[in-house]
Design a protein around this motif. Structure first.
Motif, PDB file in Angstrom:
ATOM      1  N   TYR A   6       0.833  -1.195   0.000  1.00 18.00           N
ATOM      2  CA  TYR A   6       0.000   0.000   0.000  1.00 18.00           C
ATOM      3  C   TYR A   6       0.871   1.250   0.000  1.00 18.00           C
ATOM      4  N   VAL A   7       0.271   2.341  -0.427  1.00 19.53           N
ATOM      5  CA  VAL A   7       0.903   3.656  -0.435  1.00 19.53           C
ATOM      6  C   VAL A   7      -0.036   4.614   0.282  1.00 19.53           C
ATOM      7  N   ILE A   8       0.511   5.428   1.168  1.00 22.54           N
ATOM      8  CA  ILE A   8      -0.251   6.488   1.832  1.00 22.54           C
ATOM      9  C   ILE A   8       0.501   7.787   1.560  1.00 22.54           C
ATOM     10  N   ARG A   9      -0.232   8.810   1.086  1.00 23.91           N
ATOM     11  CA  ARG A   9       0.420  10.094   0.877  1.00 23.91           C
ATOM     12  C   ARG A   9      -0.619  11.208   0.983  1.00 23.91           C
ATOM     13  N   PRO A  10      -0.172  12.373   1.376  1.00 19.94           N
ATOM     14  CA  PRO A  10      -1.097  13.511   1.427  1.00 19.94           C
ATOM     15  C   PRO A  10      -1.548  13.878   0.017  1.00 19.94           C
ATOM     16  N   LEU A  11      -2.743  14.409  -0.094  1.00 20.90           N
ATOM     17  CA  LEU A  11      -3.229  14.881  -1.382  1.00 20.90           C
ATOM     18  C   LEU A  11      -2.409  16.088  -1.812  1.00 20.90           C
ATOM     19  N   PRO A  12      -2.182  16.266  -3.119  1.00 25.29           N
ATOM     20  CA  PRO A  12      -1.422  17.439  -3.572  1.00 25.29           C
ATOM     21  C   PRO A  12      -2.217  18.720  -3.335  1.00 25.29           C
ATOM     22  N   GLY A  13      -1.509  19.785  -3.193  1.00 24.28           N
ATOM     23  CA  GLY A  13      -2.161  21.086  -2.998  1.00 24.28           C
ATOM     24  C   GLY A  13      -2.438  21.365  -1.530  1.00 24.28           C
ATOM     25  N   ASP A  15      -5.392  21.005  -0.045  1.00 21.13           N
ATOM     26  CA  ASP A  15      -6.511  20.247   0.518  1.00 21.13           C
ATOM     27  C   ASP A  15      -6.022  19.327   1.622  1.00 21.13           C
ATOM     28  N   PRO A  16      -6.686  19.365   2.769  1.00 19.87           N
ATOM     29  CA  PRO A  16      -6.297  18.425   3.827  1.00 19.87           C
ATOM     30  C   PRO A  16      -6.894  17.050   3.516  1.00 19.87           C
ATOM     31  N   GLY A  17      -6.075  16.149   3.169  1.00 20.35           N
ATOM     32  CA  GLY A  17      -6.566  14.821   2.852  1.00 20.35           C
ATOM     33  C   GLY A  17      -5.418  13.881   2.587  1.00 20.35           C
ATOM     34  N   VAL A  18      -5.719  12.624   2.578  1.00 23.22           N
ATOM     35  CA  VAL A  18      -4.710  11.593   2.380  1.00 23.22           C
ATOM     36  C   VAL A  18      -5.226  10.621   1.322  1.00 23.22           C
ATOM     37  N   LEU A  19      -4.334  10.191   0.458  1.00 22.71           N
ATOM     38  CA  LEU A  19      -4.643   9.199  -0.546  1.00 22.71           C
ATOM     39  C   LEU A  19      -4.053   7.873  -0.092  1.00 22.71           C
ATOM     40  N   LEU A  20      -4.863   6.833  -0.119  1.00 14.45           N
ATOM     41  CA  LEU A  20      -4.393   5.502   0.225  1.00 14.45           C
ATOM     42  C   LEU A  20      -4.686   4.597  -0.958  1.00 14.45           C
ATOM     43  N   VAL A  21      -3.672   3.922  -1.447  1.00 21.27           N
ATOM     44  CA  VAL A  21      -3.825   3.007  -2.571  1.00 21.27           C
ATOM     45  C   VAL A  21      -3.257   1.667  -2.145  1.00 21.27           C
ATOM     46  N   GLY A  22      -4.044   0.615  -2.335  1.00 24.66           N
ATOM     47  CA  GLY A  22      -3.582  -0.730  -2.031  1.00 24.66           C
ATOM     48  C   GLY A  22      -3.471  -1.535  -3.298  1.00 24.66           C
ATOM     49  N   GLY A  37      -3.888   3.967  12.766  1.00 22.76           N
ATOM     50  CA  GLY A  37      -2.899   4.084  13.834  1.00 22.76           C
ATOM     51  C   GLY A  37      -2.108   5.372  13.730  1.00 22.76           C
ATOM     52  N   ASP A  38      -1.751   5.757  12.507  1.00 17.51           N
ATOM     53  CA  ASP A  38      -0.993   6.993  12.306  1.00 17.51           C
ATOM     54  C   ASP A  38      -1.805   8.220  12.707  1.00 17.51           C
ATOM     55  N   VAL A  39      -3.081   8.234  12.361  1.00 20.08           N
ATOM     56  CA  VAL A  39      -3.934   9.362  12.744  1.00 20.08           C
ATOM     57  C   VAL A  39      -4.024   9.437  14.262  1.00 20.08           C
ATOM     58  N   ARG A  40      -4.211   8.294  14.886  1.00 22.39           N
ATOM     59  CA  ARG A  40      -4.307   8.249  16.341  1.00 22.39           C
ATOM     60  C   ARG A  40      -3.016   8.748  16.993  1.00 22.39           C
ATOM     61  N   LEU A  41      -1.875   8.439  16.388  1.00 20.08           N
ATOM     62  CA  LEU A  41      -0.579   8.826  16.955  1.00 20.08           C
ATOM     63  C   LEU A  41      -0.061  10.160  16.411  1.00 20.08           C
ATOM     64  N   HIS A  42      -0.844  10.821  15.545  1.00 16.24           N
ATOM     65  CA  HIS A  42      -0.485  12.125  14.967  1.00 16.24           C
ATOM     66  C   HIS A  42       0.872  12.078  14.263  1.00 16.24           C
ATOM     67  N   ARG A  43       1.049  11.120  13.389  1.00 19.80           N
ATOM     68  CA  ARG A  43       2.293  10.998  12.635  1.00 19.80           C
ATOM     69  C   ARG A  43       2.492  12.243  11.764  1.00 19.80           C
ATOM     70  N   SER A  44       3.693  12.740  11.723  1.00 18.07           N
ATOM     71  CA  SER A  44       3.967  13.991  11.029  1.00 18.07           C
ATOM     72  C   SER A  44       3.877  13.870   9.510  1.00 18.07           C
ATOM     73  N   TYR A  45       4.085  12.686   8.948  1.00 15.21           N
ATOM     74  CA  TYR A  45       4.069  12.585   7.488  1.00 15.21           C
ATOM     75  C   TYR A  45       2.701  12.935   6.922  1.00 15.21           C
ATOM     76  N   LEU A  46       1.654  12.887   7.732  1.00 12.24           N
ATOM     77  CA  LEU A  46       0.321  13.221   7.250  1.00 12.24           C
ATOM     78  C   LEU A  46       0.217  14.700   6.870  1.00 12.24           C
ATOM     79  N   ALA A  47       1.061  15.533   7.455  1.00 12.90           N
ATOM     80  CA  ALA A  47       1.014  16.971   7.176  1.00 12.90           C
ATOM     81  C   ALA A  47       2.058  17.403   6.152  1.00 12.90           C
ATOM     82  N   SER A  48       2.884  16.499   5.691  1.00  8.69           N
ATOM     83  CA  SER A  48       3.921  16.864   4.729  1.00  8.69           C
ATOM     84  C   SER A  48       3.765  16.032   3.464  1.00  8.69           C
ATOM     85  N   PRO A  49       4.331  16.516   2.348  1.00 11.51           N
ATOM     86  CA  PRO A  49       4.142  15.815   1.074  1.00 11.51           C
ATOM     87  C   PRO A  49       5.084  14.631   0.893  1.00 11.51           C
TER      88      PRO A  49
END
Length: 192
Positions: A6-13, A15-22, A37-49
């Motif tokens: 799987y791949v998890i990455r923030p949406l471009p631009g 927009d607050p969002g994350v793309l998950l592809v399996g 789990g990452d959302v619960r633990l506030h992982r920093s990669y969610l806010a960066s590209p």
């Protein structure tokens, strides 16, 4: 992506969002579990590209023991990241009707036959639950594991003739084991 990747990455631009592809249903499931789990633990990669990719390190991750009442079912196995579960051991699923119906004759061994039939129903439920979650199913079992009545029916044709232990060198023993395995894959073709 492989089926479990799987791949998890923030949406471009902005927009607050994350793309998950399996790569497949399990990849999506594992990615969603990781993202939760990452959302619960506030992982920093969610806010960066920064893109995050993951693949399992082991191609077969199996949980057992199906005979233990504390054994986790398919849903828990999936939550823990396993991709395979065990069902009832194959020796408990064979009736041997195609080879010799006398082994589990309904009139002579009604309790033993009913026990195997109950194990087969239980295994069908386990297999269906696991396959609905795209998990592999393994049917474990000892190589020489035969019903007790086999020794009574065949004697020296299946035992070593001295200690009464089953002997793999005996043609009848091999035929019984082959019949049990054939029956398993005929009755349960979903078993991996």
């Amino acid at each position: 992506l492989g089926g479990e990747d799987y791949v998890i990455r923030p949406l471009p631009g902005d927009d607050p969002g994350v793309l998950l592809v399996g790569g497949g249903p399990l990849g999506v499931a594992y990615g969603m579990l990781e993202l939760a789990g990452d959302v619960r633990l506030h992982r920093s990669y969610l806010a960066s590209p920064v893109e995050r990719r993951s693949s399992p390190d082991f191609t077969l991750r199996m949980v057992s023991d199906p005979l233990d009442p504390r054994y986790p079912g398919p849903e828990q196995a999936l939550r823990w990241g396993y991709n395979a579960v065990m069902t009832e051991p194959w020796p408990a699923l064979a009736l041997y009707d195609s080879l010799d119906p006398a082994i589990y004759d309904a009139a002579k061994y009604p309790e033993a036959r009913a026990w195997v039939e109950a194990k087969r129903r239980q295994a069908r439920q386990e297999v269906q639950q696991a396959k609905a979650l795209h998990l592999q199913v393994i049917a474990p079992g000892d190589v020489i594991s035969l019903p007790t009545q086999v020794a009574a029916l065949y004697g020296a044709e299946v035992t070593d003739g001295v200690t009464g232990r089953y002997c793999i060198e005996r043609p009848r023993t091999r035929a019984l084991l082959a019949a049990a395995i054939d029956e398993l894959f005929t009755a349960f073709p979903e078993v991996d």
